[in-house]
Design a protein around this motif. Structure first.
Motif, PDB file in Angstrom:
ATOM      1  N   ALA A 135       0.842  -1.202   0.000  1.00  0.00           N
ATOM      2  CA  ALA A 135       0.000   0.000   0.000  1.00  0.00           C
ATOM      3  C   ALA A 135       0.876   1.249   0.000  1.00  0.00           C
ATOM      4  O   ALA A 135       0.584   2.239  -0.678  1.00  0.00           O
ATOM      5  N   ARG A 136       1.975   1.193   0.731  1.00  0.00           N
ATOM      6  CA  ARG A 136       2.883   2.348   0.773  1.00  0.00           C
ATOM      7  C   ARG A 136       3.545   2.556  -0.593  1.00  0.00           C
ATOM      8  O   ARG A 136       3.676   3.689  -1.073  1.00  0.00           O
ATOM      9  N   PRO A 140      -2.736  -0.267  -9.714  1.00  0.00           N
ATOM     10  CA  PRO A 140      -3.523   0.367  -8.655  1.00  0.00           C
ATOM     11  C   PRO A 140      -4.988   0.436  -9.060  1.00  0.00           C
ATOM     12  O   PRO A 140      -5.307   0.773 -10.197  1.00  0.00           O
ATOM     13  N   ARG A 182       2.268   1.835  -3.444  1.00  0.00           N
ATOM     14  CA  ARG A 182       1.235   2.382  -4.323  1.00  0.00           C
ATOM     15  C   ARG A 182       1.027   3.875  -4.054  1.00  0.00           C
ATOM     16  O   ARG A 182       0.961   4.674  -4.985  1.00  0.00           O
ATOM     17  N   GLU A 183       0.964   4.238  -2.783  1.00  0.00           N
ATOM     18  CA  GLU A 183       0.673   5.630  -2.443  1.00  0.00           C
ATOM     19  C   GLU A 183       1.858   6.556  -2.685  1.00  0.00           C
ATOM     20  O   GLU A 183       1.689   7.681  -3.147  1.00  0.00           O
ATOM     21  N   ALA A 184       3.069   6.087  -2.365  1.00  0.00           N
ATOM     22  CA  ALA A 184       4.208   6.998  -2.336  1.00  0.00           C
ATOM     23  C   ALA A 184       5.112   6.923  -3.566  1.00  0.00           C
ATOM     24  O   ALA A 184       5.838   7.872  -3.858  1.00  0.00           O
ATOM     25  N   PRO A 207      -0.373   6.380 -10.735  1.00  0.00           N
ATOM     26  CA  PRO A 207      -1.713   5.762 -10.737  1.00  0.00           C
ATOM     27  C   PRO A 207      -1.934   4.863 -11.959  1.00  0.00           C
ATOM     28  O   PRO A 207      -2.680   3.898 -11.909  1.00  0.00           O
ATOM     29  N   LEU A 227     -10.851   3.136  -4.791  1.00  0.00           N
ATOM     30  CA  LEU A 227     -10.277   2.534  -3.594  1.00  0.00           C
ATOM     31  C   LEU A 227     -11.338   2.430  -2.506  1.00  0.00           C
ATOM     32  O   LEU A 227     -11.243   3.060  -1.458  1.00  0.00           O
TER      33      LEU A 227
END
Ligand SMILES: [Zn+2]
Length: 293
Positions: free
Chosen positions: A175-176, A249, A178-180, A184, A253
């Protein structure tokens, strides 16, 4: 010191039962199965501190008797990089920035750079391997945090080949990423040993995945699956030793809570059947079952 894992790394349940216990290179390795979701994970496991120092220096020594790359290891990495490139190039036409985590000697980065002409960045905690990969003209950092200070642009492809099974908290880690670190519109490429064909239970393997539980980990981390392949390359022509997954991703969400996890059933039976099949294949087709490097 080693520590007990209190909660399942996938669903968070505290109930588990013994799945496998064996000696691996002198160390007792115990794997448990989550009573709720069927994930198989090592408990007790080495502490975070033990793992950090292990990967900086001892890991390669324990596994291959040398800290730097051996000819055998480089040949295996080359075969694996070819197979992963075959898998990805069927599905991804082009991209600009590639991050390989646990990039080892940098073989995969080099292959992808050669094919796609992309920027190649690696993270590798093992010092001798990092030095070797830098010698190939690659940009390599010792950790994600060290990389983050220098690389501010997100990546189009993040790959982890034989890395995820070494991580204690795979959902939070992915998850990190994907986010950081991931665009996208980007891709995540994973390869792990397959619980239903590979020996799996090594001291450094904290979680042992089936196709099902790996898919659940990815969904919970906010990814959708694009392609899955079970195969033996480069070590076997017929045994599905590895799981390779391409994911992206999810745009929506919606929360993927612990109650939405689909449990896997009959994990012990599937493992027994898979290992029996492997034994049969090795006995009757030894040269196809295991290709020596
Ligand atoms: Zn669980």
């Amino acid at each position: 010191m080693s520590e007990n894992v209190i909660r399942c790394p996938l669903c968070g349940a505290s109930q588990s039962s013994l799945f496998d216990r064996r000696k691996f290179r002198g160390e007792l390795v115990t794997n448990r199965i989550c009573s709720r979701c069927g994930l198989v994970y090592q408990s007790p496991r080495p502490s975070d501190q033990q793992l950090a120092s292990f990967y900086e220096s001892e890991y390669r020594q324990v596994y291959q008797g040398s800290q730097g790359p051996t000819q055998k290891d480089l040949a295996t990495q080359a075969g694996r990089a070819d197979a992963l490139l075959d898998f990805v190039q069927l599905r991804v036409r082009n991209f600009a920035r590639h991050l390989d985590i646990g990039c080892s000697a940098g073989t995969l980065l080099g292959r992808f750079r050669g094919h796609y002409g992309c920027q190649a960045i690696g993270v590798e905690p093992g010092k001798a391997y990092r030095v070797y990969a830098r010698g190939q003209g690659l940009t390599i950092y010792p950790s994600l945090d060290a990389m983050r200070a220098k690389e501010t642009e997100p990546f189009d492809l993040i790959s982890l080949a034989h890395v995820l099974e070494h991580l204690p908290d795979p959902v939070a880690y992915l998850a990190r990423l994907r986010e950081a670190f991931l665009m996208p519109s980007g891709w995540l490429l994973l390869e792990v040993p397959n619980l239903y064909a590979h020996d799996c239970f090594e001291i450094a393997h904290l979680v042992s995945y089936s196709e099902h539980t790996l898919g659940q980990v990815l969904q919970k981390a906010g990814f959708g699956l694009a392609a899955v392949q079970k195969h033996g390359q480069p070590r076997s022509k017929i045994l599905p030793l590895y799981l390779t997954i391409l994911a992206s991703p999810r745009s929506e969400l919606s929360r993927f809570g612990e109650d939405q996890i689909q449990p896997e059933r009959f994990v012990g039976m599937k493992r027994d059947f898979g290992m029996f099949r492997r034994w049969v294949m090795q006995r009757f087709f030894p040269r196809q079952a295991w290709i020596s490097v």
